[in-house]
Design a protein around this motif. Structure first.
Motif, mmCIF file in Angstrom:
data_model
loop_
_atom_site.group_PDB
_atom_site.id
_atom_site.type_symbol
_atom_site.label_atom_id
_atom_site.label_comp_id
_atom_site.label_asym_id
_atom_site.label_seq_id
_atom_site.Cartn_x
_atom_site.Cartn_y
_atom_site.Cartn_z
ATOM 1 N N VAL A 69 7.846 -3.954 -5.524
ATOM 2 C CA VAL A 69 7.950 -4.651 -4.243
ATOM 3 C C VAL A 69 8.108 -6.133 -4.540
ATOM 4 C CG1 VAL A 69 6.830 -5.171 -2.040
ATOM 5 C CG2 VAL A 69 6.512 -2.924 -3.096
ATOM 6 N N SER A 70 9.141 -6.754 -3.974
ATOM 7 C CA SER A 70 9.420 -8.165 -4.265
ATOM 8 C C SER A 70 8.953 -9.063 -3.129
ATOM 9 C CB SER A 70 10.915 -8.374 -4.501
ATOM 10 O OG SER A 70 11.615 -8.250 -3.286
ATOM 11 N N GLY A 71 8.757 -10.336 -3.454
ATOM 12 C CA GLY A 71 8.201 -11.290 -2.499
ATOM 13 C C GLY A 71 9.247 -11.952 -1.618
ATOM 14 N N PRO A 72 8.816 -12.445 -0.453
ATOM 15 C CA PRO A 72 9.737 -13.091 0.488
ATOM 16 C C PRO A 72 10.138 -14.495 0.048
ATOM 17 C CG PRO A 72 7.497 -13.184 1.336
ATOM 18 C CD PRO A 72 7.447 -12.352 0.090
ATOM 19 N N THR A 73 11.128 -15.013 0.702
ATOM 20 C CA THR A 73 11.687 -16.333 0.403
ATOM 21 C C THR A 73 10.655 -17.449 0.556
ATOM 22 O OG1 THR A 73 13.851 -15.622 1.201
ATOM 23 C CG2 THR A 73 13.454 -17.977 1.125
ATOM 24 N N TRP A 74 10.697 -18.396 -0.380
ATOM 25 C CA TRP A 74 9.996 -19.670 -0.243
ATOM 26 C C TRP A 74 11.026 -20.663 0.281
ATOM 27 C CZ3 TRP A 74 5.455 -21.811 0.162
ATOM 28 C CH2 TRP A 74 5.267 -23.178 -0.102
ATOM 29 N N GLU A 75 10.734 -21.324 1.398
ATOM 30 C CA GLU A 75 11.758 -22.074 2.121
ATOM 31 C C GLU A 75 12.013 -23.490 1.609
ATOM 32 O OE1 GLU A 75 11.784 -21.515 6.500
ATOM 33 O OE2 GLU A 75 9.946 -20.381 6.163
ATOM 34 N N PHE A 76 11.236 -23.942 0.637
ATOM 35 C CA PHE A 76 11.374 -25.322 0.171
ATOM 36 C C PHE A 76 12.009 -25.365 -1.218
ATOM 37 C CE2 PHE A 76 7.796 -25.018 3.067
ATOM 38 C CZ PHE A 76 8.052 -26.046 3.961
ATOM 39 N N PHE A 77 12.769 -26.411 -1.473
ATOM 40 C CA PHE A 77 13.417 -26.567 -2.771
ATOM 41 C C PHE A 77 13.616 -28.045 -3.069
ATOM 42 C CE2 PHE A 77 16.429 -25.419 0.573
ATOM 43 C CZ PHE A 77 17.262 -26.532 0.620
ATOM 44 N N GLU A 78 14.209 -28.349 -4.203
ATOM 45 C CA GLU A 78 14.351 -29.729 -4.661
ATOM 46 C C GLU A 78 15.202 -30.570 -3.710
ATOM 47 O OE1 GLU A 78 15.086 -31.294 -9.007
ATOM 48 O OE2 GLU A 78 17.020 -30.892 -8.060
ATOM 49 N N ASN A 79 14.704 -31.756 -3.412
ATOM 50 C CA ASN A 79 15.456 -32.732 -2.629
ATOM 51 C C ASN A 79 16.107 -33.706 -3.611
ATOM 52 O OD1 ASN A 79 16.437 -34.757 -1.011
ATOM 53 N ND2 ASN A 79 14.544 -35.059 0.150
ATOM 54 N N ASN A 134 0.821 -1.211 0.000
ATOM 55 C CA ASN A 134 0.000 0.000 0.000
ATOM 56 C C ASN A 134 0.855 1.261 0.000
ATOM 57 O OD1 ASN A 134 -1.541 2.276 1.420
ATOM 58 N ND2 ASN A 134 -3.177 0.810 1.007
ATOM 59 N N ILE A 135 1.900 1.272 0.790
ATOM 60 C CA ILE A 135 2.741 2.464 0.936
ATOM 61 C C ILE A 135 3.717 2.616 -0.230
ATOM 62 C CG2 ILE A 135 4.495 3.603 2.371
ATOM 63 C CD1 ILE A 135 1.745 3.619 3.650
ATOM 64 N N PHE A 136 4.288 1.514 -0.715
ATOM 65 C CA PHE A 136 5.427 1.609 -1.632
ATOM 66 C C PHE A 136 5.144 1.272 -3.090
ATOM 67 C CE2 PHE A 136 7.391 1.083 2.537
ATOM 68 C CZ PHE A 136 8.390 2.056 2.501
ATOM 69 N N ALA A 137 4.145 0.447 -3.376
ATOM 70 C CA ALA A 137 4.014 -0.125 -4.720
ATOM 71 C C ALA A 137 3.590 0.872 -5.798
ATOM 72 C CB ALA A 137 3.057 -1.311 -4.703
ATOM 73 N N THR A 138 3.142 2.058 -5.407
ATOM 74 C CA THR A 138 2.834 3.060 -6.433
ATOM 75 C C THR A 138 4.103 3.674 -7.015
ATOM 76 O OG1 THR A 138 2.595 4.743 -4.710
ATOM 77 C CG2 THR A 138 0.574 3.654 -5.480
ATOM 78 N N ASN A 156 -1.339 -9.898 -5.741
ATOM 79 C CA ASN A 156 -1.305 -8.806 -4.769
ATOM 80 C C ASN A 156 -0.317 -7.695 -5.126
ATOM 81 O OD1 ASN A 156 -3.059 -9.469 -2.212
ATOM 82 N ND2 ASN A 156 -2.159 -11.415 -2.872
ATOM 83 N N GLY A 157 0.282 -7.775 -6.314
ATOM 84 C CA GLY A 157 1.147 -6.688 -6.761
ATOM 85 C C GLY A 157 2.631 -6.907 -6.558
ATOM 86 N N ILE A 158 3.014 -8.104 -6.099
ATOM 87 C CA ILE A 158 4.423 -8.437 -5.894
ATOM 88 C C ILE A 158 5.046 -8.867 -7.220
ATOM 89 C CG2 ILE A 158 5.959 -10.148 -4.846
ATOM 90 C CD1 ILE A 158 5.047 -8.255 -2.752
ATOM 91 N N ILE A 159 6.271 -8.426 -7.456
ATOM 92 C CA ILE A 159 7.000 -8.828 -8.669
ATOM 93 C C ILE A 159 8.381 -9.321 -8.265
ATOM 94 C CG2 ILE A 159 8.042 -8.046 -10.827
ATOM 95 C CD1 ILE A 159 5.766 -6.035 -11.056
ATOM 96 N N GLY A 160 8.682 -10.578 -8.594
ATOM 97 C CA GLY A 160 9.981 -11.144 -8.247
ATOM 98 C C GLY A 160 9.987 -11.755 -6.864
ATOM 99 N N LYS A 161 11.081 -12.444 -6.537
ATOM 100 C CA LYS A 161 11.133 -13.163 -5.271
ATOM 101 C C LYS A 161 12.582 -13.466 -4.893
ATOM 102 C CE LYS A 161 8.196 -16.650 -3.055
ATOM 103 N NZ LYS A 161 7.338 -15.622 -2.464
ATOM 104 N N THR A 162 12.855 -13.435 -3.605
ATOM 105 C CA THR A 162 14.154 -13.866 -3.110
ATOM 106 C C THR A 162 14.223 -15.385 -3.175
ATOM 107 O OG1 THR A 162 14.341 -11.961 -1.625
ATOM 108 C CG2 THR A 162 15.676 -13.896 -1.107
#
Length: 351
Positions: free
Chosen positions: A239-249, A231-235, A272-278
Motif C-alpha cells: 500500500v503506497s502513501g498519498p501525495t505530499w503537496e509541497f516541494f522546492e521553491n 487493514n484490508i489490503f496490506a497483508t 503505519n505500513g505504507i511503502i512508497g509515495k506518489t
C-alpha cells in the motif's frame, strides 16, 4: 537455510530492475512514483537523456492533470512518447534496463483498450496502468477490460488501483466497499502491483488541506480511513502513501520546511505500513527513495529472524543491537520485507 546462505542471498538480490523483474521486486521498486501530465511533449527526451537520474518510476497522467477538452491530444502525446522510446530500444541506443517503470493513469473505462490499440507494439514499454477513483461501481468494468488486454498482449502488465472515493471515505459504506474491492481484485492479484491511496481527494471531501508542518496522519478522519485500507489490503499488497503537496521553491531554495514536512510524513507512512509515495515534483523523489533505504540494524535483525525461522529449535533471540528481542514467528513477515527493500534501496549505517 543458514545465516551465511541468507546473507549471501541478500547480497545478491538484484539492485537494478526493469519492468520484467517480476512483482516480488517491482511492488517495492515503484518507490517514489512521479506524476507527469500526459500532454508533456518532452517525456521521451527526458528519459532518453537521463535528465533526472532519481526517477525510477513515473506516471503519464490522462486524468486530473489535463483538461477534459484535450484528452485525445494527451493520448497522442503518450503514444508518441512510447513510440520514440520503443524506437530507441529497437535501435539499440537505449535499453529496457535503463527505462524507468512507466505507468499510464487513465480516466475512464475503455481508455486502456484504446491506448493499447493506438500504441501497438510500443505498449510493451509500459509497466502498467493506474486506475483513479477505483470503487464498487467501476471496479469490475476496469478488471474485465484489463483481463482482456492481458489475453492479447505478450508483455507483462500490472494494475495499480487508487482508492480515493467518497464511498470509502464515509464510514457507513467504507468496509463494504473495501471488502468488495479486495474480493474482485483477488483473481488478478498477481497483476496488482500496489494499492495506492488518494489522500488529497479524501481531504477535499471535507474541505481540509494539511499545512506544511502537519502530516496526513494528523488529520483524524483521513488517517482513520487510510488505516482501514491498510487493514484490508496490506497483508496481500503493498500500500503506497498519498501525495505530499509541497516541494522546492526555486525562488527560495533555502526554505527547507517542505523537506522537513515530507520526511515527517514519510516516517509515519513507514511506521503505519505504507511503502512508497506518489510524487508531484521531481524534488520529492529522492527523499521518498531515501526513506526506503534499510538501516544496518534492521537488516541484521531481519537476517537473524530469517535464520531462526529455518532452525525450529530457536524461536527467540536477543537482537543484533543487544537491546531488542527477535522472534522467528512474529517478525518473519517484517524480515522478508526488510530484505526485499535492502535489495532494491540498499543499506545505511546506523547513526
Amino acid at each position: 537455510m543458514d545465516y551465511r546462505t541468507i546473507n549471501n542471498y541478500a547480497a545478491n538480490i538484484i539492485r537494478s530492475f526493469d519492468k520484467n523483474s517480476g512483482k516480488e521486486v517491482l511492488q517495492y521498486a515503484v518507490g517514489g512514483l512521479l506524476y507527469m501530465p500526459g500532454t508533456n511533449t518532452k517525456i521521451a527526451r527526458k528519459i532518453l537523456t537521463k535528465e533526472d537520474s532519481n526517477m525510477k518510476s513515473m506516471v503519464l497522467c490522462l486524468e486530473d492533470s489535463i483538461g477534459d477538452s484535450i484528452v485525445e491530444q494527451a493520448e497522442e502525446c503518450v503514444k508518441n512518447a512510447l513510440l520514440e522510446l520503443k524506437s530507441a530500444i529497437d535501435a539499440g541506443t537505449f535499453s529496457i534496463s535503463e527505462l524507468p517503470l512507466i505507468f499510464i493513469r487513465v480516466r475512464e473505462t475503455g481508455q486502456m483498450t484504446r491506448l493499447v490499440h493506438k500504441c501497438g507494439n510500443a505498449i510493451s514499454i509500459i509497466t502498467g496502468f493506474v486506475i483513479p477513483k477505483f470503487n464498487k461501481e467501476n471496479a469490475l468494468n476496469y478488471i474485465n477490460e484489463f483481463e482482456q488486454i492481458l489475453d492479447n498482449v505478450e508483455t507483462p502488465l500490472y494494475l495499480m488501483p487508487i482508492i480515493e472515493s467518497r464511498d470509502v471515505m464515509y464510514k457507513p459504506t467504507r468496509l463494504e466497499n473495501l471488502c468488495y474491492i479486495y474480493k474482485v481484485l483477488k483473481p488478478i492479484s498477481d497483476n496488482v502491483l500496489c494499492i495506492r491511496v488518494g489522500g488529497t481527494d479524501f481531504c477535499n471531501i471535507y474541505g481540509i488541506r494539511r499545512p506544511i508542518n502537519a502530516t496526513i496522519w494528523d488529520i483524524g478522519v483521513v488517517s482513520d480511513c487510510i488505516s482501514d485500507i491498510i487493514n484490508i489490503f496490506a497483508t496481500d499488497y503493498v500500500v503506497s502513501g498519498p501525495t505530499w503537496e509541497f516541494f522546492e521553491n526555486k525562488e527560495n531554495v533555502a526554505d527547507t520546511s517542505w523537506v522537513d514536512g515530507l520526511k515527517k510524513e514519510l516516517f509515519f507512512d513507514r511506521l503505519n505500513g505504507i511503502i512508497g509515495k506518489t510524487c508531484i515534483h521531481p524534488t520529492q523523489v529522492p527523499f521518498v527513495q531515501q526513506s526506503l533505504i534499510v538501516s544496518e540494524s534492521d537488516y541484521n535483525n531481519a537476517l537473524q529472524v530469517l535464520s531462526m525461522s529455518s532452525q525450529s529449535f530457536v524461536g527467540v533471540k536477543k537482537g543484533t543491537s543487544g537491546n531488542q528481542m527477535n522472534e522467528s514467528k512474529t517478525h518473519i513477515n517484517w524480515a522478508k520485507k526488510i530484505l526485499a527493500l535492502s535489495g532494491i534501496y540498499g543499506i545505511k549505517k546506523d547513526n
